[in-house]
Design a protein around this motif. Structure first.
Motif, mmCIF file in Angstrom:
data_model
loop_
_atom_site.group_PDB
_atom_site.id
_atom_site.type_symbol
_atom_site.label_atom_id
_atom_site.label_comp_id
_atom_site.label_asym_id
_atom_site.label_seq_id
_atom_site.Cartn_x
_atom_site.Cartn_y
_atom_site.Cartn_z
ATOM 1 N N CYS A 145 -28.826 -13.294 6.339
ATOM 2 C CA CYS A 145 -27.730 -11.815 6.093
ATOM 3 C C CYS A 145 -26.831 -12.154 5.332
ATOM 4 N N THR A 146 -26.750 -11.385 4.007
ATOM 5 C CA THR A 146 -26.071 -11.299 2.962
ATOM 6 C C THR A 146 -24.923 -10.377 2.783
ATOM 7 N N LEU A 147 -24.157 -10.492 3.363
ATOM 8 C CA LEU A 147 -22.503 -9.678 3.444
ATOM 9 C C LEU A 147 -22.048 -9.325 2.087
ATOM 10 N N ILE A 148 -22.183 -8.748 0.807
ATOM 11 C CA ILE A 148 -21.022 -7.421 0.515
ATOM 12 C C ILE A 148 -19.793 -7.087 0.808
ATOM 13 N N LEU A 149 -18.550 -7.889 0.325
ATOM 14 C CA LEU A 149 -17.176 -7.090 0.699
ATOM 15 C C LEU A 149 -16.372 -6.900 -0.291
ATOM 16 N N GLU A 150 -15.730 -6.176 -0.675
ATOM 17 C CA GLU A 150 -15.563 -5.465 -1.660
ATOM 18 C C GLU A 150 -14.343 -5.601 -0.924
ATOM 19 N N ASP A 151 -12.942 -6.775 -2.370
ATOM 20 C CA ASP A 151 -11.649 -6.002 -1.988
ATOM 21 C C ASP A 151 -11.081 -4.584 -1.737
ATOM 22 N N GLY A 152 -11.520 -3.722 -2.295
ATOM 23 C CA GLY A 152 -11.103 -2.832 -2.006
ATOM 24 C C GLY A 152 -8.743 -2.787 -2.869
ATOM 25 N N HIS A 153 -7.951 -1.769 -2.325
ATOM 26 C CA HIS A 153 -7.400 -1.888 -2.471
ATOM 27 C C HIS A 153 -6.343 -3.333 -1.874
ATOM 28 N N GLN A 154 -6.833 -4.616 -2.058
ATOM 29 C CA GLN A 154 -6.084 -5.305 -1.208
ATOM 30 C C GLN A 154 -6.272 -6.733 -2.735
ATOM 31 N N SER A 155 -5.270 -8.007 -2.248
ATOM 32 C CA SER A 155 -5.691 -8.683 -3.280
ATOM 33 C C SER A 155 -6.387 -9.356 -2.747
ATOM 34 N N ARG A 156 -7.304 -10.132 -3.452
ATOM 35 C CA ARG A 156 -8.065 -11.600 -3.240
ATOM 36 C C ARG A 156 -8.026 -12.090 -2.311
ATOM 37 N N ILE A 157 -6.530 -13.010 -2.254
ATOM 38 C CA ILE A 157 -6.154 -13.889 -1.727
ATOM 39 C C ILE A 157 -6.002 -12.978 0.196
ATOM 40 N N LYS A 158 -6.010 -11.930 0.409
ATOM 41 C CA LYS A 158 -5.845 -11.357 1.585
ATOM 42 C C LYS A 158 -7.418 -10.888 1.821
ATOM 43 N N GLU A 170 -19.113 -16.879 5.927
ATOM 44 C CA GLU A 170 -18.459 -18.243 5.082
ATOM 45 C C GLU A 170 -18.550 -17.663 3.734
ATOM 46 N N ILE A 171 -17.623 -17.230 2.527
ATOM 47 C CA ILE A 171 -17.902 -16.852 1.700
ATOM 48 C C ILE A 171 -18.270 -18.285 1.104
ATOM 49 N N GLU A 172 -19.372 -17.862 0.453
ATOM 50 C CA GLU A 172 -20.736 -17.799 -0.322
ATOM 51 C C GLU A 172 -20.410 -17.732 -2.113
ATOM 52 N N LYS A 173 -19.634 -17.290 -2.389
ATOM 53 C CA LYS A 173 -20.257 -16.890 -3.772
ATOM 54 C C LYS A 173 -18.801 -16.025 -3.749
ATOM 55 N N GLU A 174 -17.971 -16.287 -5.157
ATOM 56 C CA GLU A 174 -16.840 -14.787 -5.050
ATOM 57 C C GLU A 174 -17.131 -14.061 -6.913
ATOM 58 N N TYR A 175 -17.073 -12.654 -7.171
ATOM 59 C CA TYR A 175 -16.992 -12.711 -8.053
ATOM 60 C C TYR A 175 -15.870 -11.757 -8.398
ATOM 61 N N LYS A 176 -15.554 -11.029 -9.134
ATOM 62 C CA LYS A 176 -14.672 -10.667 -10.158
ATOM 63 C C LYS A 176 -13.967 -9.061 -8.744
ATOM 64 N N LYS A 177 -14.926 -8.456 -8.077
ATOM 65 C CA LYS A 177 -14.051 -7.198 -7.135
ATOM 66 C C LYS A 177 -14.606 -7.748 -5.851
ATOM 67 N N TYR A 178 -16.079 -8.526 -5.970
ATOM 68 C CA TYR A 178 -16.690 -8.439 -4.463
ATOM 69 C C TYR A 178 -16.788 -9.906 -3.924
ATOM 70 N N LEU A 179 -16.790 -10.545 -2.407
ATOM 71 C CA LEU A 179 -17.274 -11.304 -1.918
ATOM 72 C C LEU A 179 -18.684 -11.457 -2.011
ATOM 73 N N ILE A 180 -19.312 -12.802 -1.672
ATOM 74 C CA ILE A 180 -20.717 -13.021 -1.174
ATOM 75 C C ILE A 180 -20.478 -13.803 0.260
ATOM 76 N N CYS A 181 -20.926 -13.526 0.984
ATOM 77 C CA CYS A 181 -20.554 -14.441 2.728
ATOM 78 C C CYS A 181 -21.626 -14.288 3.411
ATOM 79 N N LYS A 182 -21.751 -15.383 3.621
ATOM 80 C CA LYS A 182 -22.938 -15.340 4.308
ATOM 81 C C LYS A 182 -22.769 -15.709 6.445
ATOM 82 N N PRO A 183 -23.322 -15.637 7.272
ATOM 83 C CA PRO A 183 -23.013 -15.658 8.257
ATOM 84 C C PRO A 183 -22.636 -17.140 9.015
ATOM 85 N N ASN A 184 -21.352 -16.938 9.728
ATOM 86 C CA ASN A 184 -21.988 -18.071 10.376
ATOM 87 C C ASN A 184 -21.836 -18.097 12.423
#
Ligand code: SAM
Length: 186
Positions: A145-158, A170-184
């Motif tokens: 599965c691919t999870l696309i997780l937008e930061d929303g109103h929080q920092s990327r660090i958070k 697991e974070i696979e890739k980072e884009y400006k507004k969201y992270l692409i994650c893969k399951p562990n």
């Protein structure tokens, strides 16, 4: 308004706030239609996609078109007004490949290993118990599965800190507004 469910404290928007948000989204959508912004997620025909925290359903019609007749979209939200709003869209556009699911806290009635892709836009910052939330997404996602997780109103660090601490994605890739994650898997 606070609910205690599934071992966590969840803030659910008051109805008036939800209605106001819906109005703001509609006005924004009138000037700058947002629905096609999910085209870049690589949603495939015939796939099972979950819009987690779908709100009034700005992306539901487009997601339904992208998965096609053989695919399925789950519109998931904690708020009953979101579910009501999406049901109206389903009737208006006669969308037969979308199911609505209201969560009980971070517990959602979707079977294990269901989704090819989950997107959670503009909502991660609202989730208090991010560990049980991310664990539940891991459960309902397929192994690849691919999870696309937008930061929303929080920092990327958070966002990254929460994903890392959860241990289940697991974070696979980072884009400006969201992270692409893969399951562990455990
Ligand atoms: C700001 S809206 C964004 C709606 C939509 N994703 C969009 O981008 O247009 C956030 C939505 O997430 C929902 N939400 C917040 N916490 C949630 C949770 N733990 N589980 C499911 N939905 C949640 C809220 O009820 C609200 O409808």
């Amino acid at each position: 308004m606070k609910d205690v469910r599934y071992g966590s404290e969840i803030d659910k928007m008051p109805n008036v706030a939800f209605r106001l948000m819906t109005l703001v989204f509609r006005i924004r959508n009138f000037f700058k239609p947002m629905s096609r912004s999910i085209d870049k997620f690589g949603i495939k025909k015939g796939s099972v996609v979950i819009d987690y925290g779908c709100g009034p359903g700005m992306y539901i019609k487009r997601a339904s078109e992208l998965v096609g007749d053989e695919g399925l979209v789950y519109a998931v939200d904690i708020h009953e007004l979101a579910i009501k709003s999406v049901k109206k869209l389903l009737a208006k556009y006669k969308l037969c490949n979308v199911k609505t699911v209201q969560t009980d806290g971070n517990k959602v009635e979707i079977s294990d290993n269901t989704a090819d892709l989950i997107f959670a836009l503009d909502m991660f910052h609202m989730v208090k118990d991010y560990r049980s939330f991310l664990l539940e997404l891991n459960r309902i996602g397929k192994r690849d599965c691919t999870l696309i997780l937008e930061d929303g109103h929080q920092s990327r660090i958070k966002s990254k800190e929460k994903v890392d601490k959860s241990g289940c994605w697991e974070i696979e890739k980072e884009y400006k507004k969201y992270l692409i994650c893969k399951p562990n898997f455990f």
